[in-house]
Design a protein around this motif. Sequence first.
Motif, PDB file in Angstrom:
ATOM      1  N   UNK A   1      45.297  37.149   7.674  1.00  0.00           N
ATOM      2  CA  UNK A   1      45.346  38.404   8.431  1.00  0.00           C
ATOM      3  C   UNK A   1      43.956  38.965   8.622  1.00  0.00           C
ATOM      4  N   UNK A   2      43.802  39.684   9.696  1.00  0.00           N
ATOM      5  CA  UNK A   2      42.532  40.381   9.898  1.00  0.00           C
ATOM      6  C   UNK A   2      42.484  41.606   8.997  1.00  0.00           C
ATOM      7  N   UNK A   3      41.330  42.239   9.007  1.00  0.00           N
ATOM      8  CA  UNK A   3      41.183  43.447   8.186  1.00  0.00           C
ATOM      9  C   UNK A   3      41.540  44.666   9.024  1.00  0.00           C
ATOM     10  N   UNK A   4      42.458  45.471   8.496  1.00  0.00           N
ATOM     11  CA  UNK A   4      42.868  46.688   9.191  1.00  0.00           C
ATOM     12  C   UNK A   4      42.658  47.874   8.259  1.00  0.00           C
ATOM     13  N   UNK A   5      41.971  48.891   8.754  1.00  0.00           N
ATOM     14  CA  UNK A   5      41.718  50.081   7.957  1.00  0.00           C
ATOM     15  C   UNK A   5      42.680  51.184   8.370  1.00  0.00           C
ATOM     16  N   UNK A   6      43.657  51.397   7.519  1.00  0.00           N
ATOM     17  CA  UNK A   6      44.724  52.354   7.818  1.00  0.00           C
ATOM     18  C   UNK A   6      44.159  53.767   8.001  1.00  0.00           C
ATOM     19  N   UNK A   7      44.670  54.454   9.002  1.00  0.00           N
ATOM     20  CA  UNK A   7      44.257  55.834   9.265  1.00  0.00           C
ATOM     21  C   UNK A   7      45.053  56.787   8.378  1.00  0.00           C
ATOM     22  N   UNK A   8      44.377  57.824   7.922  1.00  0.00           N
ATOM     23  CA  UNK A   8      45.048  58.839   7.103  1.00  0.00           C
ATOM     24  C   UNK A   8      46.001  59.682   7.966  1.00  0.00           C
ATOM     25  N   UNK A   9      47.088  60.135   7.375  1.00  0.00           N
ATOM     26  CA  UNK A   9      48.065  60.954   8.091  1.00  0.00           C
ATOM     27  C   UNK A   9      47.462  62.224   8.686  1.00  0.00           C
ATOM     28  N   UNK A  10      46.352  62.683   8.103  1.00  0.00           N
ATOM     29  CA  UNK A  10      45.693  63.892   8.614  1.00  0.00           C
ATOM     30  C   UNK A  10      45.374  63.752  10.101  1.00  0.00           C
ATOM     31  N   UNK A  11      45.079  62.539  10.502  1.00  0.00           N
ATOM     32  CA  UNK A  11      44.737  62.271  11.900  1.00  0.00           C
ATOM     33  C   UNK A  11      45.815  62.793  12.846  1.00  0.00           C
ATOM     34  N   UNK A  12      47.067  62.689  12.435  1.00  0.00           N
ATOM     35  CA  UNK A  12      48.175  63.037  13.316  1.00  0.00           C
ATOM     36  C   UNK A  12      48.533  64.516  13.273  1.00  0.00           C
ATOM     37  N   UNK A  13      47.846  65.261  12.425  1.00  0.00           N
ATOM     38  CA  UNK A  13      48.088  66.706  12.379  1.00  0.00           C
ATOM     39  C   UNK A  13      47.385  67.429  13.519  1.00  0.00           C
ATOM     40  N   UNK A  14      46.509  66.727  14.199  1.00  0.00           N
ATOM     41  CA  UNK A  14      45.766  67.357  15.288  1.00  0.00           C
ATOM     42  C   UNK A  14      46.678  67.667  16.466  1.00  0.00           C
ATOM     43  N   UNK A  15      46.120  68.362  17.418  1.00  0.00           N
ATOM     44  CA  UNK A  15      46.760  68.651  18.692  1.00  0.00           C
ATOM     45  C   UNK A  15      47.370  67.365  19.271  1.00  0.00           C
ATOM     46  N   UNK A  16      48.583  67.470  19.784  1.00  0.00           N
ATOM     47  CA  UNK A  16      49.324  66.276  20.199  1.00  0.00           C
ATOM     48  C   UNK A  16      48.649  65.557  21.363  1.00  0.00           C
ATOM     49  N   UNK A  17      48.139  66.317  22.334  1.00  0.00           N
ATOM     50  CA  UNK A  17      47.466  65.682  23.465  1.00  0.00           C
ATOM     51  C   UNK A  17      46.213  64.946  23.000  1.00  0.00           C
ATOM     52  N   UNK A  18      45.433  65.592  22.139  1.00  0.00           N
ATOM     53  CA  UNK A  18      44.233  64.922  21.619  1.00  0.00           C
ATOM     54  C   UNK A  18      44.608  63.677  20.827  1.00  0.00           C
ATOM     55  N   UNK A  19      45.667  63.764  20.065  1.00  0.00           N
ATOM     56  CA  UNK A  19      46.106  62.612  19.279  1.00  0.00           C
ATOM     57  C   UNK A  19      46.543  61.476  20.193  1.00  0.00           C
ATOM     58  N   UNK A  20      47.283  61.811  21.239  1.00  0.00           N
ATOM     59  CA  UNK A  20      47.736  60.778  22.176  1.00  0.00           C
ATOM     60  C   UNK A  20      46.546  60.067  22.819  1.00  0.00           C
ATOM     61  N   UNK A  21      45.521  60.843  23.183  1.00  0.00           N
ATOM     62  CA  UNK A  21      44.332  60.232  23.788  1.00  0.00           C
ATOM     63  C   UNK A  21      43.594  59.368  22.778  1.00  0.00           C
TER      64      UNK A  21
END
Length: 202
Positions: A1-21
Motif C-alpha cells: 500500500x502507499x502511504x496515506x496520512x489521515x486527516x484529523x476530524x477537525x478538518x470537517x468542522x469548517x464551513x461546509x462550502x470551504x470543506x467541499x472545495x
Amino acid sequence: MRKYNKIDDKFFENDTIETAKSLLGKIIVKNEGKNKYLAGKIVETEAYLGENDPACHAYQKTTGRSRVLYEEAGTIYVYFIYGNYYCFNVVTERKGIGAAVLIRAVEPIEGIETMRKNRYNVKKDFDLTNGPSKFCMAFGIGREFNEKKLSGDGIYIAAAESKERFETAASKRIGIVKGEDLPYRFFIKNNPYVTKHKFNNI
DNA sequence: ACTGCGATGTCCT
DNA sequence: GGACATCGCAGTT
C-alpha cells in the motif's frame, strides 16, 4: 500500500462550502483488511448546507434519515436512493448543524482491479467512479458505513499525495430540483473522472 | 456525441 | 402515495 496520512476530524468542522472545495485532490481510502486498500483522489463534491438549504435532507426538519447529519464532523452519512443506489457523504460543522459534503466522483489510485471487479459490466475505466453511486459501487460502500466515523479504520480521508496543482470550478448541483440554482458543486477542471455535464465548461 | 426514460426500495407526508 | 443528491440502456444525430 502507499502511504496515506489521515486527516484529523477537525478538518470537517469548517464551513461546509470551504470543506467541499478543499476536499478536492484529497484521497479517500477504504481498508479492505488483509493489507488490501482501495484509494481514490476526490475530484468532485457537493455541499449541502443544512436546515436553510432546500436541497439538504436536513431542510427545516430532522427525520429518521437526516438525524445522522447533525452528528459531529467526520461522521459518515450513507443514504439509499432510487431503489438501487447509495450516496456517500461526510458530515461537516459542529454537532447540531445538519450539513454535509457529498463525494460525487473520484479518480482511482489503488485497487483498481477490485473496482473493475465490483463494476464488472463497465468497459471504460473513467466510468468506474464518475458518479456518486458509481463510486460507492466501485468501493463496495453500502448502508453498513452509515453513522461510522472517518476517524475509524474502515474508511478515511488522507492528505493529497503531492503538491500537484489543479484548477477547480463550481457549478449548480446535479440531479436536484429544490435549491437547484445554488452553485455548490465543485470539481477539478478537465479531470476525466468528473461526471459528464454541460456545466463543466465554464 | 446527445437525449429520453424505466427500474427500483426506502423514506416521508 | 409521491418523491427521490442515479444509472445504464436504447434510440437518434
